[in-house]
Write an enzyme that holds these catalytic residues in place. Structure first.
Site, short mmCIF file in Angstrom:
data_model
loop_
_atom_site.label_atom_id
_atom_site.label_comp_id
_atom_site.label_asym_id
_atom_site.label_seq_id
_atom_site.Cartn_x
_atom_site.Cartn_y
_atom_site.Cartn_z
CG ASP A 144 -0.24 0.14 2.55
OD1 ASP A 144 0.81 -0.53 2.73
OD2 ASP A 144 -0.70 0.91 3.41
CD GLU A 151 4.17 0.59 7.05
OE1 GLU A 151 5.02 0.82 7.91
OE2 GLU A 151 3.76 1.47 6.26
ZN LIG Z 1 6.77 2.31 4.16
#
Ligand SMILES: [Zn+2]
Length: 423
Positions: free
Chosen positions: A92, A186
């Protein structure tokens, strides 16, 4: 003229890496806060599926996408009895800047001047970017100026993929078993949440999610979020004389009473922590403040929390009729506490970076990574550089030479671990 690549290995890895990197960044994988499912956005699955396909094409037959959007795959060892080592990167990109329609531009043989991007009036000025100043002659990759680039962390993804490709084509090299995982979400703090450590089965892992050439990080912030709710007394403003107690005003007073010349993100650096109000909302009847609290040291973190708590309590107590509810949510802990118990994990990474001809840069991360939570969950996971800079911004850029150095470091890492059982 210094050699621009850190080694012939890095130079050999570069074309494949660049080709993969520019392909991956064009897929919109922006994650979304307050997610309702994993991954938070469907675009992440587009990249994850592509990665599964590419891993299978490289011969990693067990490559799979699990039901939570995590990609797992194994590259088997070429030696006996070597430990399984994990490599982790996140698919992401940050919600902090536009991320759809990324069109990467490669500026070959950078001349050291200002790089003007075609869109958004965006430019990269080496006078404002000390790291760019050192990259004369490098091949610099940027967005077109109206989006982020996505080097965070597709540079890490591409470095792992290029290293795996190289290792597959060089079975004569001694290598340990590699377990690979590409995580979703994340950037919104959930990369480790549904990570299956048991299935992963690695002795330790490395996130390829650092930035500048040579970075090796085994310390991160310890992080908590404080959620303050202030209840006031709401009355029609025309009939409020002597009755109304505005929660919103009290909330603003609390924020104003916090230190502004220290303990803030903009007045601290290196190892100093901070208190940072991130949202304030509400009205006369009730208001909420969210404050993130960060430090490397647990005792100092506690003292910042106590400062916040006592400030809020004192302010609310001075308004009869108002009430305070103070909640703390633990986010992640400084990974150092866990990583230092297994010193070989960092020692091998240092040796790999040195083998690539780079002096390791040991700086603490003023933030967290997947590795902060993974280390706490029992998988020691320090962080290695990936060659991208100015993250979460339309000015984000990457150096092909530095990304290639990251991929080369991974190749060397697997070779050093292959000898682990002989030491
Ligand atoms: Zn990162």
């Amino acid at each position: 003229m210094p050699a621009l690549y850190t080694s012939p290995l890095a130079e050999a890895l570069a074309p494949d890496l660049l080709e993969r990197f520019t392909r991956y960044v064009q897929i919109d994988t922006q994650s979304k806060v307050d997610r309702e499912q994993s991954p938070s956005t469907p675009g992440q699955l587009d990249l994850s599926r592509l990665l599964v396909q590419e891993l299978q094409t490289l011969g990693l037959a067990d490559a799979e996408l699990d039901q939570h959007g995590y990609v797992y795959a194994t590259l088997p060892a070429t030696v006996d009895d070597a430990p399984a080592i994990g490599l982790v990167a996140h698919v992401d990109v940050s919600p902090d800047a536009p991320a759809s329609g990324v069109k990467p531009l490669v500026h070959r043989d950078y001349d050291g001047g200002v790089i003007e991007l075609p869109l958004g009036g965006t430019y990269l000025d080496p006078a404002e970017m000390p790291e760019l100043r050192d990259k004369r002659g490098h091949d610099i990759v940027t967005s077109s100026g109206d989006t982020l680039l996505g080097a965070d962390d597709k540079a890490g993804v591409a470095a792992i993929m290029a290293a795996v490709h190289y290792l597959v084509e060089h079975p004569e090299l001694d290598r340990t078993t590699l377990r690979i995982c590409f995580t979703p979400d994340e950037e919104i703090g959930h990369g480790a949440t549904l990570f299956d450590i048991e299935k992963f089965g690695a002795r330790c892992a490395y996130t390829i999610d650092g930035s500048a050439l040579g970075e090796l990080q085994d310390e991160s912030f310890t992080a908590v979020e404080a959620r303050l709710r202030i209840d006031g007394v709401a009355v029609h403003p025309g009939q409020a004389t002597g009755k109304m107690v505005s929660a919103l005003r009290i909330a603003a007073e609390i924020i104003a009473a916090l230190p502004s010349d220290r303990l803030t993100p903009d007045t601290t650096s290196d190892r100093e922590g901070f208190l940072h109000p991130v949202t304030l909302d509400g009205g006369a009847g009730a208001a909420q403040i969210r404050v993130i609290v960060r430090d490397f040291d647990e005792a100092l973190l506690e003292s910042h929390v106590e400062l916040l708590r006592s400030t809020a309590e004192r302010t609310v107590a001075s308004h009869p009729g108002a009430k305070l509810d103070f909640q703390l949510v633990r986010q992640y802990r400084n990974m150092h506490e866990y990583v230092r118990r297994d010193p070989e994990v960092v020692a091998v990474a240092e040796a790999a970076i040195r083998a690539e001809g780079i002096e390791p840069l040991r700086s603490p991360i003023r933030g967290g990574t997947d590795g902060s939570r993974l280390s706490e969950m029992g998988l020691p996971t320090p962080n290695i550089f990936d060659g991208g800079y100015e993250y979460h911004s339309v000015r984000e850029w990457a150096s092909l030479q530095d990304m290639a150095a990251s991929a080369a470091t991974i190749v060397r890492l697997t070779g050093i671990w292959a000898q682990a059982n002989e030491r």
